[in-house]
Enzyme design. Structure first.
Site, short mmCIF file in Angstrom:
data_model
loop_
_atom_site.label_atom_id
_atom_site.label_comp_id
_atom_site.label_asym_id
_atom_site.label_seq_id
_atom_site.Cartn_x
_atom_site.Cartn_y
_atom_site.Cartn_z
N ASP A 1 6.44 -27.40 -39.65
CA ASP A 1 5.48 -26.64 -40.99
C ASP A 1 4.99 -27.52 -41.57
O ASP A 1 4.55 -27.14 -42.36
CB ASP A 1 5.40 -25.16 -41.24
CG ASP A 1 5.95 -25.00 -39.91
OD1 ASP A 1 5.59 -25.04 -38.72
OD2 ASP A 1 7.27 -23.62 -40.54
N HIS B 1 3.59 -27.11 -33.16
CA HIS B 1 2.82 -27.60 -33.66
C HIS B 1 1.35 -26.92 -33.59
O HIS B 1 1.04 -26.53 -32.08
CB HIS B 1 3.13 -28.91 -33.19
CG HIS B 1 4.11 -29.46 -33.68
ND1 HIS B 1 4.75 -30.92 -33.04
CD2 HIS B 1 5.40 -29.22 -34.14
CE1 HIS B 1 6.54 -30.64 -33.66
NE2 HIS B 1 6.23 -29.54 -34.33
P1 IMP Z 1 16.55 -21.53 -34.21
O1 IMP Z 1 16.33 -23.24 -34.31
O2 IMP Z 1 14.78 -20.94 -34.22
O3 IMP Z 1 17.88 -21.33 -33.74
O4 IMP Z 1 15.90 -21.30 -36.28
C1 IMP Z 1 16.67 -22.32 -36.88
C2 IMP Z 1 16.53 -21.56 -38.25
O5 IMP Z 1 14.96 -23.33 -38.44
C3 IMP Z 1 15.03 -20.57 -38.54
O6 IMP Z 1 15.33 -20.48 -39.88
C4 IMP Z 1 13.96 -21.01 -37.99
O7 IMP Z 1 12.54 -20.41 -38.69
C5 IMP Z 1 13.92 -22.09 -38.67
N1 IMP Z 1 12.59 -23.04 -37.80
C6 IMP Z 1 13.44 -23.86 -36.40
N2 IMP Z 1 12.31 -24.56 -35.51
C7 IMP Z 1 11.45 -24.69 -36.14
C8 IMP Z 1 10.08 -24.81 -36.93
O8 IMP Z 1 9.88 -26.19 -35.78
N3 IMP Z 1 9.65 -24.64 -38.43
C9 IMP Z 1 9.50 -24.08 -38.84
N4 IMP Z 1 10.92 -23.94 -39.30
C10 IMP Z 1 12.19 -23.57 -37.91
MG MG Z 2 5.42 -25.49 -36.88
#
Ligand code: IMP
Ligand code: MG
Length: 343
Positions: free
Chosen positions: A23, A53
């Site tokens: 982000d 994105h």
């Molecule tokens: P997961 O990868 O969906 O299992 O999420 C694991 C952790 O990574 C969580 O805290 C999500 O919020 C964070 N996370 C995963 N992908 C993103 C992203 O693209 N932006 C922000 N946080 C992410």
């Molecule tokens: Mg994002």
């Protein structure tokens, strides 16, 4: 003013990565580079549809989870690399969203097929404290490592899109590679176990799309002028929602809509490590207009306030990498381009 980065350098293959917790505004910078540099091929690496994105282009907002935000350049081929776990529903929805032309988009035939079962398992098995996006990415990555995942070659809906991204990317002259997530979410270097399921540093992103480390020219690391994090885990200098709201820094997740946690500061040690491991050659700093009101929509460095310029200089001296791109608003065009500094 720089006409076109590729015209000056001839042949370039550049990677863009996130330097914080995701982000950072990668979508906006990618869309700017796509328009400005006119790459033949734009490919997305990273984990999968957990990453949203966002592009704001010609008055419309596009939250992209599987396809690159580079689609705003209609001449570029839009590819998703072998290292990405692919949810066919999200992929196909986004093909529609960007105009529905199947000839424009492709996915590497080796990529992992993220199924409904992965999404269910993300809800039932991923520890709650991590705050997963529950989009099925972790379980799909686990199945790939366990060698029981299917590849997208077995998914009938994706047949028209299957391609050899490795071949396309290595044959193209000018390539832009879009990383996802951010360095502090890397399963290796981030705040483990509060992180995503993969490393997402530049080397891994390069491998995701099938390009060797010696073929990368520039690594652009994107960082926001302050720090946010969505989901669980340690977070330095965290403010409460009211404080963040007051200064316009309260954000909401693109994928989950959850409120993001906010720190007004930059976490210098983390950023330095991120710059080292990503081998960043350039920095893009986004949301400078939010951190320093009075800079909204500025498109020339000279037009920035003294305070904002000092901040950019501080980043360059502390991290030791030139700031070549500066975001001053949500629109793709709200960007200051100083890449002549590194040519
Ligand atoms: P997961 O990868 O969906 O299992 O999420 C694991 C952790 O990574 C969580 O805290 C999500 O919020 C964070 N996370 C995963 N992908 C993103 C992203 O693209 N932006 C922000 N946080 C992410
Ligand atoms: Mg994002």
């Amino acid at each position: 003013m720089l006409a076109n980065f590729h015209e000056v350098l001839g042949m370039t293959k550049n990677i863009l990565v996130g330097g914080q917790y995701g982000d950072e505004g990668k979508g906006k910078i990618i869309s700017y580079l796509a328009i400005k540099d006119n790459p033949e091929v734009i490919a997305r690496g990273g984990v999968g549809p957990n990453a949203g994105h966002e592009v704001n282009y010609k008055g419309k907002r596009y939250p992209m989870r599987m396809l690159s935000c580079g689609f705003v350049n209609e001449k570029s081929r839009i590819l998703t690399g072998a290292g990405v776990v692919v949810d066919p529903d999200v992929f196909l929805k986004e093909v529609e969203m960007i105009g529905g032309n199947p000839k424009r988009c492709g996915v590497d035939f080796r990529a992992t097929w993220l199924t409904k079962e992965h999404i269910e398992r993300d809800s039932s098995q991923t520890p709650g404290k991590i705050g997963s996006t529950k989009t099925g990415c972790g379980p799909a990555v686990m199945d790939r490592a366990g060698r029981v995942a299917k590849t997208v070659s077995e998914c009938p809906e994706l047949k028209p899109y299957l391609t050899d991204v490795v071949k396309e990317i290595n044959e193209a002259k000018n390539v832009l590679i879009e990383g996802s997530q951010g360095f502090m979410l890397s399963v290796l270097y981030g705040t483990y176990p509060f992180c995503t399921s993969k490393d997402i540093s530049a080397s891994t992103i390069a491998a995701d799309v099938g390009i060797g480390p010696k073929n990368i020219d520039e690594v652009i690391m994107v960082m926001k002028a302050y720090t946010t994090r969505v989901g669980g885990g340690p977070f330095k200098g965290e403010k409460n929602k009211d404080e963040a709201e007051k200064v316009g820094m309260q954000e909401y997740g693109t994928v989950t809509g959850r409120p993001r946690r906010t720190s007004f500061d930059l976490h210098w040690d983390d950023l330095k490590l991120a710059a080292t491991i990503n081998s960043a050659t350039q920095l893009a700093v986004t949301k400078v207009d939010i951190k320093f009101p009075g800079n909204e929509g500025k498109r020339k460095y000279e037009e920035l306030t003294e305070e904002a310029k000092k901040f950019i200089e501080e980043i360059e001296s502390k991290i030791g990498v030139p700031v070549t791109l500066i975001g001053t608003g949500p629109d793709t065009e709200d960007t200051i381009d100083r890449r002549e500094k590194v040519l």
